[in-house]
Enzyme design. Sequence first.
Site, PDB file in Angstrom:
ATOM      1  N   SER A  36      -5.026  -5.445  -3.036  1.00 22.83           N
ATOM      2  CA  SER A  36      -4.270  -6.461  -2.292  1.00 22.83           C
ATOM      3  C   SER A  36      -4.764  -6.578  -0.849  1.00 22.83           C
ATOM      4  O   SER A  36      -4.721  -7.667  -0.265  1.00 22.83           O
ATOM      5  CB  SER A  36      -2.765  -6.163  -2.337  1.00 22.83           C
ATOM      6  OG  SER A  36      -2.448  -5.027  -1.581  1.00 22.83           O
ATOM      7  N   HIS A  85      -4.707   2.890   6.367  1.00 24.77           N
ATOM      8  CA  HIS A  85      -3.935   4.014   5.837  1.00 24.77           C
ATOM      9  C   HIS A  85      -2.451   3.694   6.014  1.00 24.77           C
ATOM     10  O   HIS A  85      -2.045   3.234   7.083  1.00 24.77           O
ATOM     11  CB  HIS A  85      -4.308   5.293   6.594  1.00 24.77           C
ATOM     12  CG  HIS A  85      -3.573   6.505   6.125  1.00 24.77           C
ATOM     13  ND1 HIS A  85      -3.964   7.221   5.000  1.00 24.77           N
ATOM     14  CD2 HIS A  85      -2.463   7.121   6.586  1.00 24.77           C
ATOM     15  CE1 HIS A  85      -3.125   8.223   4.813  1.00 24.77           C
ATOM     16  NE2 HIS A  85      -2.199   8.184   5.759  1.00 24.77           N
TER      17      HIS A  85
HETATM   18  C1  GAR Z   1      -2.820   0.594   0.551  1.00 20.68           C
HETATM   19  O1  GAR Z   1      -1.469   0.836   0.832  1.00 20.68           O
HETATM   20  C2  GAR Z   1      -3.696   1.404   1.463  1.00 20.68           C
HETATM   21  O2  GAR Z   1      -3.174   1.537   2.763  1.00 20.68           O
HETATM   22  C3  GAR Z   1      -3.706   2.738   0.763  1.00 20.68           C
HETATM   23  O3  GAR Z   1      -3.812   2.413  -0.599  1.00 20.68           O
HETATM   24  C4  GAR Z   1      -3.203   1.153  -0.819  1.00 20.68           C
HETATM   25  C5  GAR Z   1      -4.199   0.275  -1.517  1.00 20.68           C
HETATM   26  O4  GAR Z   1      -3.591  -0.916  -1.924  1.00 20.68           O
HETATM   27  N1  GAR Z   1      -4.793   3.541   1.197  1.00 20.68           N
HETATM   28  C6  GAR Z   1      -4.728   4.863   1.295  1.00 20.68           C
HETATM   29  O5  GAR Z   1      -3.748   5.503   0.985  1.00 20.68           O
HETATM   30  C7  GAR Z   1      -5.981   5.512   1.822  1.00 20.68           C
HETATM   31  N2  GAR Z   1      -5.715   6.861   2.209  1.00 20.68           N
HETATM   32  P1  GAR Z   1      -4.464  -2.168  -2.316  1.00 20.68           P
HETATM   33  O6  GAR Z   1      -5.482  -1.670  -3.351  1.00 20.68           O
HETATM   34  O7  GAR Z   1      -3.497  -3.127  -2.900  1.00 20.68           O
HETATM   35  O8  GAR Z   1      -5.141  -2.660  -1.070  1.00 20.68           O
END
Ligand code: GAR
Length: 219
Positions: A15, A111
């Site tokens: 996302s 993050h």
């Molecule tokens: C997001 O919330 C991002 O901040 C987190 O994973 C999710 C990915 O969502 N990242 C971490 O935790 C990195 N340490 P997405 O695939 O929908 O962008």
Amino acid sequence: MAKLKAGVLISGRGSNLLSLLRACAEPDFPASVAVVVSSHADAAGLAHADRFGVPKTVISHRDYSNRESFDRAVSTVLESHGVELVCLAGFMRIFSPWFPTRWANRILNIHPSLLPSFKGLDVHQQAIDAGVRVSGATVHLVTPDLDAGPIVAQAAVPVHQGDTAEKLAARILAAEHELYPLVLRWFAEGRVRLEPVAGKIPRVVIDGVAPDAALLWRP
Ligand code: GAR
């Protein structure tokens, strides 16, 4: 002026990738997504790359004998697409020190906490368990130390009584989607500068923006 070429690394839903692709699709946005690299073949986010006509590559760590050889393969793909800035967007592999050194000051991560609080995994539950009233998201430069590189910008959201990790994650994610494109724009506009601090990690200065521009507050 030529647009800054970003490479986005994902592992799953994508996302944040979608928010970057949408921003880059605006005609006056100063960056473009040159390539999407996924560590997982079944990452849902790969469909976003297709929808926006952006090249994509899957690189599985299973095909490499150690972290550095995986990292070098990712780097080779990024280089072949002329990437100038790497954006980690839910990329769930830990790099060897080689990768952040190769892309020093040209690699960002998002993050879902207000770093330096709550590094690593299960971040939303960590925040709830700590009883904090405010949490949020951080975009930071990636260094070999996990979740510890210079902070570029943060978005803060309230933690409500009775929040579950899922509810808090959704509130933070909405803020992430605003924050990451903002930071990408600043990089592309050449506004992001590192100021050395004796004995500490450098501090990020954003030139030509309001003093509070690097904090989004989303109550
Ligand atoms: C997001 O919330 C991002 O901040 C987190 O994973 C999710 C990915 O969502 N990242 C971490 O935790 C990195 N340490 P997405 O695939 O929908 O962008």
